[in-house]
Design a protein around this motif. Structure first.
Motif, PDB file in Angstrom:
ATOM      1  N   ALA A 105      36.063  -7.620  -7.457  1.00 39.59           N
ATOM      2  CA  ALA A 105      36.247  -8.918  -6.804  1.00 39.59           C
ATOM      3  C   ALA A 105      34.997  -9.385  -6.066  1.00 39.59           C
ATOM      4  O   ALA A 105      34.677 -10.579  -6.053  1.00 39.59           O
ATOM      5  N   SER A 106      34.266  -8.451  -5.443  1.00 41.00           N
ATOM      6  CA  SER A 106      33.105  -8.841  -4.641  1.00 41.00           C
ATOM      7  C   SER A 106      31.955  -9.362  -5.497  1.00 41.00           C
ATOM      8  O   SER A 106      31.034  -9.988  -4.978  1.00 41.00           O
ATOM      9  N   ASN A 107      31.981  -9.103  -6.813  1.00 42.64           N
ATOM     10  CA  ASN A 107      30.921  -9.597  -7.688  1.00 42.64           C
ATOM     11  C   ASN A 107      31.089 -11.071  -8.035  1.00 42.64           C
ATOM     12  O   ASN A 107      30.136 -11.728  -8.455  1.00 42.64           O
ATOM     13  N   GLY A 108      32.312 -11.592  -7.937  1.00 42.86           N
ATOM     14  CA  GLY A 108      32.541 -13.022  -8.109  1.00 42.86           C
ATOM     15  C   GLY A 108      32.588 -13.529  -9.536  1.00 42.86           C
ATOM     16  O   GLY A 108      32.547 -14.739  -9.764  1.00 42.86           O
ATOM     17  N   TYR A 109      32.685 -12.619 -10.513  1.00 45.16           N
ATOM     18  CA  TYR A 109      32.731 -13.073 -11.903  1.00 45.16           C
ATOM     19  C   TYR A 109      34.143 -13.488 -12.330  1.00 45.16           C
ATOM     20  O   TYR A 109      34.304 -14.386 -13.149  1.00 45.16           O
ATOM     21  N   LEU A 110      35.142 -12.829 -11.784  1.00 45.33           N
ATOM     22  CA  LEU A 110      36.532 -13.127 -12.110  1.00 45.33           C
ATOM     23  C   LEU A 110      37.235 -13.549 -10.818  1.00 45.33           C
ATOM     24  O   LEU A 110      37.452 -12.734  -9.927  1.00 45.33           O
ATOM     25  N   VAL A 111      37.567 -14.834 -10.719  1.00 47.02           N
ATOM     26  CA  VAL A 111      38.201 -15.388  -9.522  1.00 47.02           C
ATOM     27  C   VAL A 111      39.459 -16.152  -9.948  1.00 47.02           C
ATOM     28  O   VAL A 111      39.386 -17.032 -10.814  1.00 47.02           O
ATOM     29  N   ASN A 112      40.582 -15.785  -9.363  1.00 37.63           N
ATOM     30  CA  ASN A 112      41.873 -16.393  -9.732  1.00 37.63           C
ATOM     31  C   ASN A 112      42.123 -16.285 -11.238  1.00 37.63           C
ATOM     32  O   ASN A 112      42.597 -17.221 -11.886  1.00 37.63           O
ATOM     33  N   ASP A 113      41.741 -15.119 -11.782  1.00 40.07           N
ATOM     34  CA  ASP A 113      41.943 -14.813 -13.202  1.00 40.07           C
ATOM     35  C   ASP A 113      41.176 -15.766 -14.124  1.00 40.07           C
ATOM     36  O   ASP A 113      41.568 -15.988 -15.271  1.00 40.07           O
ATOM     37  N   LYS A 114      40.066 -16.332 -13.612  1.00 36.51           N
ATOM     38  CA  LYS A 114      39.255 -17.236 -14.418  1.00 36.51           C
ATOM     39  C   LYS A 114      37.791 -16.821 -14.340  1.00 36.51           C
ATOM     40  O   LYS A 114      37.324 -16.348 -13.306  1.00 36.51           O
ATOM     41  N   CYS A 115      37.072 -17.008 -15.448  1.00 42.67           N
ATOM     42  CA  CYS A 115      35.632 -16.765 -15.471  1.00 42.67           C
ATOM     43  C   CYS A 115      34.957 -17.902 -16.222  1.00 42.67           C
ATOM     44  O   CYS A 115      35.611 -18.669 -16.933  1.00 42.67           O
ATOM     45  N   VAL A 116      33.637 -17.998 -16.052  1.00 45.54           N
ATOM     46  CA  VAL A 116      32.865 -19.050 -16.716  1.00 45.54           C
ATOM     47  C   VAL A 116      31.718 -18.395 -17.481  1.00 45.54           C
ATOM     48  O   VAL A 116      30.830 -17.789 -16.882  1.00 45.54           O
ATOM     49  N   LEU A 117      31.760 -18.516 -18.807  1.00 50.18           N
ATOM     50  CA  LEU A 117      30.737 -17.957 -19.690  1.00 50.18           C
ATOM     51  C   LEU A 117      30.005 -19.096 -20.400  1.00 50.18           C
ATOM     52  O   LEU A 117      30.600 -20.145 -20.687  1.00 50.18           O
ATOM     53  N   GLY A 118      28.750 -18.888 -20.700  1.00 48.79           N
ATOM     54  CA  GLY A 118      28.001 -19.893 -21.443  1.00 48.79           C
ATOM     55  C   GLY A 118      26.835 -19.274 -22.178  1.00 48.79           C
ATOM     56  O   GLY A 118      26.564 -18.076 -22.050  1.00 48.79           O
ATOM     57  N   ALA A 119      26.140 -20.093 -22.937  1.00 49.30           N
ATOM     58  CA  ALA A 119      24.990 -19.610 -23.704  1.00 49.30           C
ATOM     59  C   ALA A 119      23.951 -20.716 -23.808  1.00 49.30           C
ATOM     60  O   ALA A 119      24.284 -21.910 -23.861  1.00 49.30           O
ATOM     61  N   GLU A 120      22.686 -20.309 -23.808  1.00 45.52           N
ATOM     62  CA  GLU A 120      21.566 -21.214 -24.037  1.00 45.52           C
ATOM     63  C   GLU A 120      20.893 -20.776 -25.326  1.00 45.52           C
ATOM     64  O   GLU A 120      20.584 -19.587 -25.496  1.00 45.52           O
ATOM     65  N   ILE A 121      20.670 -21.701 -26.253  1.00 45.74           N
ATOM     66  CA  ILE A 121      20.156 -21.357 -27.585  1.00 45.74           C
ATOM     67  C   ILE A 121      18.908 -22.165 -27.889  1.00 45.74           C
ATOM     68  O   ILE A 121      18.878 -23.381 -27.655  1.00 45.74           O
ATOM     69  N   PHE A 122      17.875 -21.485 -28.388  1.00 53.62           N
ATOM     70  CA  PHE A 122      16.664 -22.139 -28.870  1.00 53.62           C
ATOM     71  C   PHE A 122      16.519 -21.822 -30.357  1.00 53.62           C
ATOM     72  O   PHE A 122      16.424 -20.657 -30.746  1.00 53.62           O
ATOM     73  N   VAL A 123      16.516 -22.853 -31.173  1.00 55.17           N
ATOM     74  CA  VAL A 123      16.337 -22.673 -32.610  1.00 55.17           C
ATOM     75  C   VAL A 123      14.849 -22.744 -32.925  1.00 55.17           C
ATOM     76  O   VAL A 123      14.159 -23.685 -32.518  1.00 55.17           O
ATOM     77  N   VAL A 124      14.346 -21.735 -33.619  1.00 53.35           N
ATOM     78  CA  VAL A 124      12.925 -21.647 -33.962  1.00 53.35           C
ATOM     79  C   VAL A 124      12.760 -22.023 -35.428  1.00 53.35           C
ATOM     80  O   VAL A 124      13.331 -21.389 -36.314  1.00 53.35           O
ATOM     81  N   GLN A 125      11.995 -23.056 -35.671  1.00 58.26           N
ATOM     82  CA  GLN A 125      11.769 -23.509 -37.043  1.00 58.26           C
ATOM     83  C   GLN A 125      10.776 -22.572 -37.746  1.00 58.26           C
ATOM     84  O   GLN A 125       9.807 -22.123 -37.157  1.00 58.26           O
ATOM     85  N   ARG A 126      10.984 -22.328 -38.980  1.00 55.97           N
ATOM     86  CA  ARG A 126      10.046 -21.514 -39.775  1.00 55.97           C
ATOM     87  C   ARG A 126       8.753 -22.287 -39.982  1.00 55.97           C
ATOM     88  O   ARG A 126       8.559 -23.005 -39.753  1.00 55.97           O
ATOM     89  N   GLN A 127       7.708 -22.141 -40.281  1.00 51.79           N
ATOM     90  CA  GLN A 127       6.492 -22.946 -40.444  1.00 51.79           C
ATOM     91  C   GLN A 127       6.175 -23.809 -39.234  1.00 51.79           C
ATOM     92  O   GLN A 127       5.442 -24.770 -39.337  1.00 51.79           O
ATOM     93  N   ALA A 128       6.723 -23.518 -38.093  1.00 52.83           N
ATOM     94  CA  ALA A 128       6.409 -24.301 -36.904  1.00 52.83           C
ATOM     95  C   ALA A 128       6.053 -23.343 -35.786  1.00 52.83           C
ATOM     96  O   ALA A 128       6.022 -22.135 -35.976  1.00 52.83           O
ATOM     97  N   ILE A 129       5.773 -23.898 -34.641  1.00 55.25           N
ATOM     98  CA  ILE A 129       5.447 -23.034 -33.517  1.00 55.25           C
ATOM     99  C   ILE A 129       6.693 -22.287 -33.100  1.00 55.25           C
ATOM    100  O   ILE A 129       7.729 -22.879 -32.859  1.00 55.25           O
ATOM    101  N   GLY A 130       6.599 -21.004 -33.055  1.00 54.11           N
ATOM    102  CA  GLY A 130       7.742 -20.191 -32.668  1.00 54.11           C
ATOM    103  C   GLY A 130       7.408 -19.320 -31.487  1.00 54.11           C
ATOM    104  O   GLY A 130       6.418 -19.548 -30.789  1.00 54.11           O
ATOM    105  N   GLU A 131       8.232 -18.325 -31.270  1.00 56.21           N
ATOM    106  CA  GLU A 131       8.026 -17.442 -30.142  1.00 56.21           C
ATOM    107  C   GLU A 131       8.230 -15.994 -30.574  1.00 56.21           C
ATOM    108  O   GLU A 131       9.081 -15.707 -31.408  1.00 56.21           O
ATOM    109  N   CYS A 132       7.428 -15.115 -30.023  1.00 54.09           N
ATOM    110  CA  CYS A 132       7.555 -13.690 -30.291  1.00 54.09           C
ATOM    111  C   CYS A 132       8.022 -13.003 -29.012  1.00 54.09           C
ATOM    112  O   CYS A 132       7.390 -13.131 -27.968  1.00 54.09           O
TER     113      CYS A 132
END
Length: 260
Positions: A86-113
Motif C-alpha cells: 500500500a505504501s508504494n501507491g501503485y494499487l489504490v482502491n483496487d485500481k492502478c494506472v499503466l501506460g506505454a510510450e512508443i518510438f517507431v524507428v524507420q529503417r533507412q532513417a535516423i534511428g537509435e542504438c
C-alpha cells in the motif's frame, strides 16, 4: 495497424514471470500490411504512483515486430509484493494506472542504438542520526558516489505528504539525475534498513528503479509508523538517535545513441 497494451496479472509463466505482473506491446490489425512487414520500435512502460504523483518506468530494448513475432515486453515488470504494498501507491482502491510510450524507428532513417551496460558498483553505509526530535522538517545526508553518480539519503522525521505526522519517510535522492539528458539512465537496487539498536536487527525495505524518473528521489512515504519508532521497547530510537543503513547497487547503465 495499431498497438495495444497486454497485461498478464499472474505473470507470463512461459517466460519465468511467476510472481510478477507481465506487460507487453502487441501489434494488431496487420491484415492491411504488406507481406514481410516489420516494425522497429523502442518502448517504455509506466506504472503510476498514485500517492506521490510520479511513475515507475521500465524501458525495453529496441524490438522488431514481425508477423511471426508481434508481441514484445517484460515478463517481470513488477513483483506482486511491490505492486500490492500500500505504501508504494501503485494499487489504490483496487485500481492502478499503466501506460506505454512508443518510438517507431524507420529503417533507412535516423534511428537509435540502445546500450545497456551491467554494473557492479555498490555501496553500504550506516548513519547514526542524533537529536532526532530536533531535526526539523527533513534531514539530508552528505553526498556519496556510486556508479559515477551522486546520491544522498533524504529523511522526513515526521513524514511527508499524506504520511505527515504518522510515519517516518525515507528516500534515496539522486543529486545529478536532473542533469542527465533524455538518453541516459541508471537502474539501482536500493535497500533501506532502520535498525534496532538493542540487537542490530530492524525493518528493511528494498526496491529497484530507473533514474532519472519523474522524481529525483525514490523511497517510502510510510516507512514506519512513528508510534512504533518512538516506542522505547522496540529499540529504534535510543537517546534521541536512530540508525539507518543503506545498501545501494547501480545494476545497469543505459544510454541511447543516434545512428544515421
Amino acid at each position: 495497424m495499431s498497438l495495444k497494451l497486454v497485461v498478464i496479472n499472474d505473470g507470463n509463466t512461459d517466460e519465468n514471470g511467476s510472481g510478477h505482473i507481465s506487460v507487453y506491446l502487441a501489434i494488431s490489425g496487420t491484415t492491411s500490411l504488406p507481406a514481410n512487414w516489420e516494425v522497429n520500435a523502442i518502448f517504455t512502460f509506466f506504472l503510476f504512483n498514485q500517492l506521490r504523483d510520479n511513475y515507475l518506468s521500465a524501458r525495453g530494448k529496441m524490438r522488431r515486430f514481425q508477423s511471426f513475432k508481434c508481441l514484445w515486453g517484460l515478463a517481470k515488470f513488477i513483483s506482486h509484493n511491490t505492486f500490492k504494498e500500500a505504501s508504494n501507491g501503485y494499487l489504490v482502491n483496487d485500481k492502478c494506472v499503466l501506460g506505454a510510450e512508443i518510438f517507431v524507428v524507420q529503417r533507412q532513417a535516423i534511428g537509435e542504438c540502445l546500450s545497456m551496460v551491467k554494473s557492479t558498483d555498490s555501496f553500504k553505509r550506516e548513519w547514526n542520526i542524533c537529536k532526532f526530535s530536533k531535526l526539523g522538517e527533513n534531514w539530508l545526508s552528505e553526498e556519496f558516489t556510486v556508479g559515477d553518480h551522486k546520491w544522498k539519503l533524504l529523511l522526513y522525521p515526521n513524514g511527508v505528504a499524506n504520511s505527515k505526522g504518522c510515519n517516518i519517510s525515507i528516500f534515496l535522492k539522486s543529486v545529478d539525475a536532473k542533469y542527465f539528458d533524455q538518453h541516459k539512465k541508471v537502474r539501482v537496487n536500493c535497500s533501506m534498513n532502520l535498525k534496532k539498536q538493542i540487537n542490530g536487527e530492524g525493518k528493511k525495505l528494498s526496491y529497484r528503479v530507473w533514474f532519472p524518473n519523474t522524481s529525483e528521489d525514490w523511497g517510502y512515504i510510510a516507512f514506519m509508523p512513528l508510534t512504533q519508532l518512538c516506542d522505547p521497547k522496540n529499540g529504534y530510537l535510543v537517546n534521541d538517535c536512530i540508525v539507518v543503513e543503506v545498501e545501494l547497487k547501480v545494476e545497469f547503465k543505459h544510454s541511447v545513441t543516434s545512428l544515421s
